[in-house]
Design a protein around this motif. Sequence first.
Motif, PDB file in Angstrom:
ATOM      1  N   MET A  11      -6.519  -9.331   4.228  1.00 17.35           N
ATOM      2  CA  MET A  11      -5.916 -10.642   4.465  1.00 17.35           C
ATOM      3  C   MET A  11      -5.623 -11.409   3.181  1.00 17.35           C
ATOM      4  O   MET A  11      -4.745 -12.250   3.144  1.00 17.35           O
ATOM      5  N   PHE A  12      -6.398 -11.148   2.104  1.00 22.81           N
ATOM      6  CA  PHE A  12      -6.236 -11.940   0.886  1.00 22.81           C
ATOM      7  C   PHE A  12      -5.930 -11.102  -0.349  1.00 22.81           C
ATOM      8  O   PHE A  12      -5.621 -11.641  -1.395  1.00 22.81           O
ATOM      9  N   TYR A  42      -9.974  -7.954   1.948  1.00 21.52           N
ATOM     10  CA  TYR A  42      -8.946  -7.261   1.164  1.00 21.52           C
ATOM     11  C   TYR A  42      -7.619  -7.282   1.909  1.00 21.52           C
ATOM     12  O   TYR A  42      -6.557  -7.583   1.346  1.00 21.52           O
ATOM     13  N   PHE A  93     -16.597  -7.206  16.233  1.00 21.50           N
ATOM     14  CA  PHE A  93     -16.023  -6.645  15.003  1.00 21.50           C
ATOM     15  C   PHE A  93     -17.130  -6.069  14.131  1.00 21.50           C
ATOM     16  O   PHE A  93     -17.007  -4.967  13.597  1.00 21.50           O
ATOM     17  N   THR A 115       0.842  -1.197   0.000  1.00 20.34           N
ATOM     18  CA  THR A 115       0.000   0.000   0.000  1.00 20.34           C
ATOM     19  C   THR A 115       0.877   1.246   0.000  1.00 20.34           C
ATOM     20  O   THR A 115       1.906   1.281   0.666  1.00 20.34           O
ATOM     21  N   ARG A 132     -13.400  -5.244   3.842  1.00 19.25           N
ATOM     22  CA  ARG A 132     -12.079  -4.664   4.102  1.00 19.25           C
ATOM     23  C   ARG A 132     -11.152  -5.714   4.689  1.00 19.25           C
ATOM     24  O   ARG A 132      -9.964  -5.770   4.374  1.00 19.25           O
ATOM     25  N   GLU A 133     -11.698  -6.578   5.556  1.00 16.39           N
ATOM     26  CA  GLU A 133     -10.860  -7.624   6.141  1.00 16.39           C
ATOM     27  C   GLU A 133     -10.398  -8.605   5.067  1.00 16.39           C
ATOM     28  O   GLU A 133      -9.240  -9.019   5.042  1.00 16.39           O
ATOM     29  N   ARG A 176      -6.486  -1.271   4.400  1.00 22.08           N
ATOM     30  CA  ARG A 176      -6.198  -2.310   5.388  1.00 22.08           C
ATOM     31  C   ARG A 176      -6.961  -1.996   6.675  1.00 22.08           C
ATOM     32  O   ARG A 176      -7.110  -0.836   7.044  1.00 22.08           O
ATOM     33  N   GLN A 184      -6.058   4.418   6.509  1.00 20.48           N
ATOM     34  CA  GLN A 184      -6.995   3.884   7.499  1.00 20.48           C
ATOM     35  C   GLN A 184      -7.640   4.974   8.330  1.00 20.48           C
ATOM     36  O   GLN A 184      -8.675   4.764   8.942  1.00 20.48           O
TER      37      GLN A 184
END
Lengths: 441, 140
Positions: free
Chosen positions: B101-102, B99, A407, A2, B96-97, B114, A15
């Motif tokens: 992680m994989f 993206y 989460f 990134t 988003r997770e 991230r 983020q």
Amino acid sequence: MTDTTNTWGTAEPKQEMATRQATEEVEMQRELGEMADPRVALLDPDDINIEKLSDETMIINMGPQHPSTHGVLRLMLELNGETVIRTKSVIGYLHTGMEKTAETLSFLQGGTNVTRMDYLSPLANELAFSLAVEALGEVEIPDRATWIRMLMVELNRLSSHLTWMATNGMDLAATSMMIYGFRERERILRFFEKTTGVRMNHNFIRPGGVAADLPSGWQDDVEDILAHTSSTLDDFDQLFTGQPIFRERTEGVGIIDAKTAIALSATGPILRAAGVPWDLRRTMPYLAYSEVDFDVVVGSQGDTFDRYAVRMGELRESVRIVSQIMDKMPGGDYKTQDKKITPPPRGRIDESMEALIHHFKLYTQGFSVPPGEVYVAVESPRGELGCYMVSDGTSRPYRMHTRAPSFVNLQALPTLLRGALIADAVAIVSSVDPVMGEVDR
Amino acid sequence: MNPEMYFPTRESYRQQMIELRDRQFQMCCDLCCVDYLTHPGRTLDDGIRPERFEIVVNVLNLDDPARARVRVQVPYPNPEIDSIYDIYPGVEAMEREAYDMFGIIFRGHPDLSRILMPDEWEGFPLRKDYDIGAVPVQFK
């Protein structure tokens, strides 16, 4: 991979929350708590003036080292004076790659990993994991194991909600509440220590049953817990429910309606406080929940007070369930006798060659389950706790994904916080009850 | 209780999700990704070619309690798929997770960055070809 230097030339990584000019419209909507979903009505523009210039508002950072964020939750808030307009939560500070770790642990060892996710209700994690392994391997477990699991999980719900009562009191400056809540919880943890050997992170519920039978005299201990908890709940009621300061700080604060909660996939007390009677124990019964009598507590307003009231009601319902479990606890084995799944008793190893082989095979290799994939969900104190497991036929999960209720519930924060005062943000975050171990996994 | 299973293609995935939502599957309770790099054999619907990645979506019907599961194949060199954020807003963090992680790119996601790993992290940790580190420990 990134790019760390962003397009607007500041040091803020992607983020984090950016200024209005640098935020795209759809992301902006998200941070304002609006949704593109046609099922949910857009927020009333007269409700709060969001059309502010960037230089009239202020972006402040709350956390991760903030005592009221229950761990390492970091919120970035855009404020207009004292009113919150935009929210973005930044998470990941506690990420330890538990889903990756799970792929290297056998089904027997996996429990030690998942129990550390939601550290306030470790037994619920173990339950979801064990049910998933049992569903893949088509393992039948004895009745007593099912009821012991129910007993432990319900006691865990009590201890988890009591901790929430304690920390919620602390967040609202009712500092003595902190002591009362933790005092009651300690009583339950002592029983856990007696039964499982440890106060937290038990690895007690395992594929094939539970690790040990209940200790002798468990009825007395549980009766003691129930008697004390019921009387303290009455005290809590007096301290909180009728108390004008508490009501003033919670009523009408952080409102979410049923449609929005469903659209945001919120589960647990948030969804029930919004008036949706959705509790997996009732709607999709697992274990033996269809054989016990309990009510699903729902709220009507969906505000912070309702989320408190729902948890209060659930504490009472759990007390009811536990006393029924005590009456109905069947005898028999506490784990399956299939020696391919559960280890033989220690004493047998010295006498029987077969037991020695089973023991050795189980602890060096573990057991394998047929290839397949399964999604199992249980109602943890925080909502739907799911375990999606893929097996490739070996003794380790090919992929283990946990649907962590905290989460997902955190996504409701922009909606809950929009238009609230910064002082109420603490009360609202507390009412969502996030456990960061589970959020970040 | 076995859930209904659906195996749409990447092109019909969005349409499938809209259909499910209109059929009272109001809540998308889970979205995750699986990397099938080292375990290619699995049972899929006829005519669906297994690919390296699979997006698994679990949806929930609250009125008449039922679950349904959608499994979409995503090929490796170009792991892109449409986002369903506008159909189920609750998948925002989950996509988003996936993206993070994989490395799956969700087209149309409001903020694809991230979520658990640091911004400057390289690689996608839950991929099967991502090495897990090890620290040598000497036992005495």
